[in-house]
Write a protein that holds these residues in place. Structure first.
Motif, PDB file in Angstrom:
ATOM      1  N   ARG A 137      -6.161  -8.324   1.238  1.00  0.00           N
ATOM      2  CA  ARG A 137      -7.026  -8.479   2.418  1.00  0.00           C
ATOM      3  C   ARG A 137      -7.284  -7.139   3.089  1.00  0.00           C
ATOM      4  NH1 ARG A 137      -5.407 -10.711   6.810  1.00  0.00           N
ATOM      5  NH2 ARG A 137      -3.454 -11.677   6.168  1.00  0.00           N
ATOM      6  N   TYR A 138      -6.319  -6.243   3.001  1.00  0.00           N
ATOM      7  CA  TYR A 138      -6.503  -4.902   3.574  1.00  0.00           C
ATOM      8  C   TYR A 138      -7.074  -3.959   2.509  1.00  0.00           C
ATOM      9  CZ  TYR A 138      -4.085  -6.209   7.849  1.00  0.00           C
ATOM     10  OH  TYR A 138      -3.749  -6.796   9.039  1.00  0.00           O
ATOM     11  N   GLY A 139      -6.398  -3.812   1.394  1.00  0.00           N
ATOM     12  CA  GLY A 139      -6.934  -3.063   0.272  1.00  0.00           C
ATOM     13  C   GLY A 139      -6.827  -1.551   0.401  1.00  0.00           C
ATOM     14  N   HIS A 140      -7.177  -0.894  -0.702  1.00  0.00           N
ATOM     15  CA  HIS A 140      -7.038   0.555  -0.769  1.00  0.00           C
ATOM     16  C   HIS A 140      -8.029   1.261   0.157  1.00  0.00           C
ATOM     17  CE1 HIS A 140      -5.601   4.235  -2.501  1.00  0.00           C
ATOM     18  NE2 HIS A 140      -6.809   4.602  -2.892  1.00  0.00           N
ATOM     19  N   GLY A 141      -9.186   0.660   0.377  1.00  0.00           N
ATOM     20  CA  GLY A 141     -10.148   1.272   1.284  1.00  0.00           C
ATOM     21  C   GLY A 141      -9.580   1.426   2.684  1.00  0.00           C
ATOM     22  N   TYR A 142      -8.891   0.406   3.155  1.00  0.00           N
ATOM     23  CA  TYR A 142      -8.226   0.452   4.462  1.00  0.00           C
ATOM     24  C   TYR A 142      -7.181   1.564   4.482  1.00  0.00           C
ATOM     25  CZ  TYR A 142      -4.630  -0.958   7.863  1.00  0.00           C
ATOM     26  OH  TYR A 142      -3.680  -0.971   8.862  1.00  0.00           O
ATOM     27  N   PHE A 143      -6.372   1.628   3.430  1.00  0.00           N
ATOM     28  CA  PHE A 143      -5.307   2.623   3.323  1.00  0.00           C
ATOM     29  C   PHE A 143      -5.871   4.045   3.394  1.00  0.00           C
ATOM     30  CE2 PHE A 143      -2.659   5.399   0.693  1.00  0.00           C
ATOM     31  CZ  PHE A 143      -1.384   5.127   1.142  1.00  0.00           C
ATOM     32  N   VAL A 144      -6.923   4.305   2.619  1.00  0.00           N
ATOM     33  CA  VAL A 144      -7.515   5.643   2.583  1.00  0.00           C
ATOM     34  C   VAL A 144      -8.197   5.979   3.898  1.00  0.00           C
ATOM     35  CG1 VAL A 144      -9.286   7.058   1.462  1.00  0.00           C
ATOM     36  CG2 VAL A 144      -7.771   5.632   0.085  1.00  0.00           C
ATOM     37  N   GLU A 145      -8.892   5.006   4.471  1.00  0.00           N
ATOM     38  CA  GLU A 145      -9.566   5.242   5.755  1.00  0.00           C
ATOM     39  C   GLU A 145      -8.566   5.649   6.830  1.00  0.00           C
ATOM     40  OE1 GLU A 145     -12.258   2.792   9.065  1.00  0.00           O
ATOM     41  OE2 GLU A 145     -11.722   1.849   7.152  1.00  0.00           O
ATOM     42  N   LYS A 146      -7.441   4.957   6.891  1.00  0.00           N
ATOM     43  CA  LYS A 146      -6.411   5.287   7.878  1.00  0.00           C
ATOM     44  C   LYS A 146      -5.842   6.674   7.616  1.00  0.00           C
ATOM     45  CE  LYS A 146      -6.185   1.609  10.486  1.00  0.00           C
ATOM     46  NZ  LYS A 146      -6.347   1.666  11.961  1.00  0.00           N
ATOM     47  N   ALA A 147      -5.551   6.960   6.352  1.00  0.00           N
ATOM     48  CA  ALA A 147      -4.954   8.249   6.010  1.00  0.00           C
ATOM     49  C   ALA A 147      -5.885   9.407   6.362  1.00  0.00           C
ATOM     50  CB  ALA A 147      -4.607   8.278   4.528  1.00  0.00           C
TER      51      ALA A 147
ATOM     52  N   LEU B  35       2.383  -4.718  -2.337  1.00  0.00           N
ATOM     53  CA  LEU B  35       1.496  -3.976  -1.431  1.00  0.00           C
ATOM     54  C   LEU B  35       0.928  -2.751  -2.141  1.00  0.00           C
ATOM     55  CD1 LEU B  35       3.305  -4.184   2.025  1.00  0.00           C
ATOM     56  CD2 LEU B  35       1.232  -5.383   1.295  1.00  0.00           C
ATOM     57  N   ALA B  36       1.757  -2.065  -2.931  1.00  0.00           N
ATOM     58  CA  ALA B  36       1.262  -0.917  -3.693  1.00  0.00           C
ATOM     59  C   ALA B  36       0.254  -1.352  -4.740  1.00  0.00           C
ATOM     60  CB  ALA B  36       2.424  -0.185  -4.347  1.00  0.00           C
ATOM     61  N   ALA B  37       0.482  -2.503  -5.375  1.00  0.00           N
ATOM     62  CA  ALA B  37      -0.448  -3.005  -6.385  1.00  0.00           C
ATOM     63  C   ALA B  37      -1.784  -3.396  -5.778  1.00  0.00           C
ATOM     64  CB  ALA B  37       0.162  -4.202  -7.118  1.00  0.00           C
ATOM     65  N   ALA B  38      -1.813  -3.602  -4.470  1.00  0.00           N
ATOM     66  CA  ALA B  38      -3.065  -3.869  -3.763  1.00  0.00           C
ATOM     67  C   ALA B  38      -3.698  -2.584  -3.232  1.00  0.00           C
ATOM     68  CB  ALA B  38      -2.812  -4.828  -2.602  1.00  0.00           C
ATOM     69  N   GLY B  39      -3.092  -1.435  -3.568  1.00  0.00           N
ATOM     70  CA  GLY B  39      -3.633  -0.150  -3.128  1.00  0.00           C
ATOM     71  C   GLY B  39      -3.113   0.310  -1.792  1.00  0.00           C
ATOM     72  N   CYS B  40      -2.020  -0.311  -1.305  1.00  0.00           N
ATOM     73  CA  CYS B  40      -1.442   0.040  -0.004  1.00  0.00           C
ATOM     74  C   CYS B  40       0.036   0.381  -0.143  1.00  0.00           C
ATOM     75  CB  CYS B  40      -1.608  -1.114   0.980  1.00  0.00           C
ATOM     76  SG  CYS B  40      -3.302  -1.584   1.330  1.00  0.00           S
TER      77      CYS B  40
ATOM     78  N   THR C 116       1.848   0.946  -7.771  1.00  0.00           N
ATOM     79  CA  THR C 116       0.742   1.903  -7.810  1.00  0.00           C
ATOM     80  C   THR C 116       0.191   2.036  -9.223  1.00  0.00           C
ATOM     81  OG1 THR C 116       1.683   3.127  -5.932  1.00  0.00           O
ATOM     82  CG2 THR C 116       0.078   4.287  -7.313  1.00  0.00           C
ATOM     83  N   GLY C 117       1.086   2.073 -10.208  1.00  0.00           N
ATOM     84  CA  GLY C 117       0.639   2.124 -11.599  1.00  0.00           C
ATOM     85  C   GLY C 117      -0.169   0.899 -11.978  1.00  0.00           C
ATOM     86  N   ARG C 118       0.277  -0.278 -11.565  1.00  0.00           N
ATOM     87  CA  ARG C 118      -0.477  -1.510 -11.821  1.00  0.00           C
ATOM     88  C   ARG C 118      -1.863  -1.451 -11.193  1.00  0.00           C
ATOM     89  NH1 ARG C 118       2.807  -6.011  -9.218  1.00  0.00           N
ATOM     90  NH2 ARG C 118       0.838  -7.108  -9.572  1.00  0.00           N
ATOM     91  N   TYR C 119      -1.919  -0.966  -9.958  1.00  0.00           N
ATOM     92  CA  TYR C 119      -3.210  -0.863  -9.268  1.00  0.00           C
ATOM     93  C   TYR C 119      -4.167   0.043 -10.042  1.00  0.00           C
ATOM     94  CZ  TYR C 119      -6.672   0.977  -6.026  1.00  0.00           C
ATOM     95  OH  TYR C 119      -7.857   1.381  -5.462  1.00  0.00           O
ATOM     96  N   ALA C 120      -3.691   1.209 -10.469  1.00  0.00           N
ATOM     97  CA  ALA C 120      -4.554   2.167 -11.165  1.00  0.00           C
ATOM     98  C   ALA C 120      -5.044   1.593 -12.488  1.00  0.00           C
ATOM     99  CB  ALA C 120      -3.797   3.474 -11.395  1.00  0.00           C
TER     100      ALA C 120
END
Length: 387
Positions: free
Chosen positions: A22-32, A76-81, A253-257
């Motif tokens: 629901r949050y996703g990697h886009g959210y993670f990168v935007e915050k960072a 959470l890492a597999a979801a990009g977070c 993270t590996g699973r996500y990539a």
């Protein structure tokens, strides 16, 4: 021997996966990139009970173990977070306090750690000592009923988000005169405790700091445990969960990539209408990375199971191996994903190059791959200590 999760663990994995997506990697990168923290995700994970899965129920937690917390970290890492503070606050600090803190310390700190309203970060690394905690320069001395701490710490994650920091210092044994480790729960706004932000080449919402402790005075009850004898066991009780949850975050993270890259290569067509994934030069590197990630996941499961069973020595070996395997697998998976995506792999939009710095750091911290190889050579292979 079984490789099946319990129904409760399966439900936890599904629920955390849904939250992360629901949050996703886009959210993670935007915050960072905005210099902000993943406050909303952390708070919701806390409300849902995911941050406290390994904390005893009497203090507001889920009553599970590191197995359950590793599931949270991985999904959470597999979801990009990939949330680094999961490793620091619930895994290290909560474990140390739950296993070795006084009853008053457990009542004071664990409920907030369980619901996410409080964070405690961890300060062990020092500029001069590196991986050798026997050479720590941070010293605590008694002054009447208080303790006074002096020293420096580096690469301390999330100090700007936390109310307390768990400081590893050395104290003088009155019987022998030798210095031995002790842990102190220090408020981050304590007089004499200052910090300096380190600029890192990593896309991450968590910041790294240098800490300076100049005559930081804390009361007697800041010492973790009933006496100085709790120091060494408390320290080691936090290091195995650290390695296991870092490994879980790397595997996720590996699973996500791999998932991102597989979706792209299965649909990208440039030669004769066939997907680029149909070519072995593309699919085999991805398949190889997927094998390495899955092998790391198996080692993580073994390490967490041993730790939760109270088999600390075996868990130490397995945890180090899991951390090594996951660090290598995550770096391979992200690098492979970038390569098979070509130019798209270097864009923010496709969300894999943003993880290059983090997975590279995973081969260094919290313990380097070389120190793990030293450990395995000495304690598994029976070789003479090389350092």
């Amino acid at each position: 021997m079984t490789f099946d999760l319990t129904s409760e663990q399966d439900q936890l994995r599904d629920a955390v996966r849904a939250l992360g997506r629901r949050y996703g990697h886009g959210y993670f990168v935007e915050k960072a990139k905005a210099g902000e923290h993943t406050t909303e995700l952390w708070a919701e994970a806390g409300r849902l009970g995911y941050l406290g899965v390994n904390i005893p129920t009497e203090y507001g937690g889920g009553g599970g173990g590191i197995t359950e917390l590793a599931i949270v970290c991985e999904e959470l890492a597999a979801a990009g977070c990939p949330l680094l503070l999961l490793v620091v606050s619930p895994a290290i600090a909560a474990t140390v306090i739950a296993r070795h803190g006084t009853e008053e310390q457990r009542k004071r700190h664990l409920p907030g750690l369980a619901d996410g309203s409080a964070k405690i970060v961890f300060a062990i690394t020092e500029p001069e000592a590196g991986s050798n905690f026997h050479r720590l320069g941070t010293v605590a001395r008694r002054d009447a009923d208080d303790w006074v701490l002096n020293g420096r710490k580096c690469y301390i994650s999330g100090v700007d988000e936390a109310g307390h920091v768990l400081v590893v210092a050395r104290t003088e044994d009155s019987a022998t005169g030798k210095l031995k480790p002790a842990l102190f729960i220090v408020p981050t706004d304590a007089a004499g405790l200052t910090r300096s932000k380190l600029d890192m080449e990593i896309v991450s919402p968590e910041n790294q700091f240098l800490l300076y402790l100049d005559d930081v005075r804390v009361p007697a009850d800041a010492l973790v445990g009933e006496s100085l004898d709790a120091g060494l066991p408390a320290l080691f009780s936090g290091l195995n969960p650290e390695r296991i949850t870092v490994a879980a975050m790397g595997a996720g993270t590996g699973r996500y990539a791999i998932e991102r890259a597989s979706e792209y290569t299965a649909t990208r067509k440039v030669w004769g209408g066939r997907s680029i994934g149909s070519h072995q030069g593309v699919s085999h590197p991805l398949a190889h990375a997927a094998v390495q990630v899955e092998l790391a996941r198996l080692m993580i499961q073994k390490a967490a199971t041993l730790y939760d069973a109270g088999r600390d020595l075996e868990a130490g070996v397995a945890g180090n191996m899991a951390k090594y395997a996951a660090g290598e697998a995550a770096a391979l998976a992200v690098d492979t994903a970038v390569q098979v995506l070509g130019g798209a792999g270097m864009t923010t939009e496709y969300g894999v190059a943003t993880l290059l710095g983090a997975v590279r750091a995973g081969r260094i911290a919290p313990v380097s791959r070389e120190m793990i190889l030293n450990f395995v050579a000495q304690h598994v292979l029976g070789q003479e200590k090389s350092y």
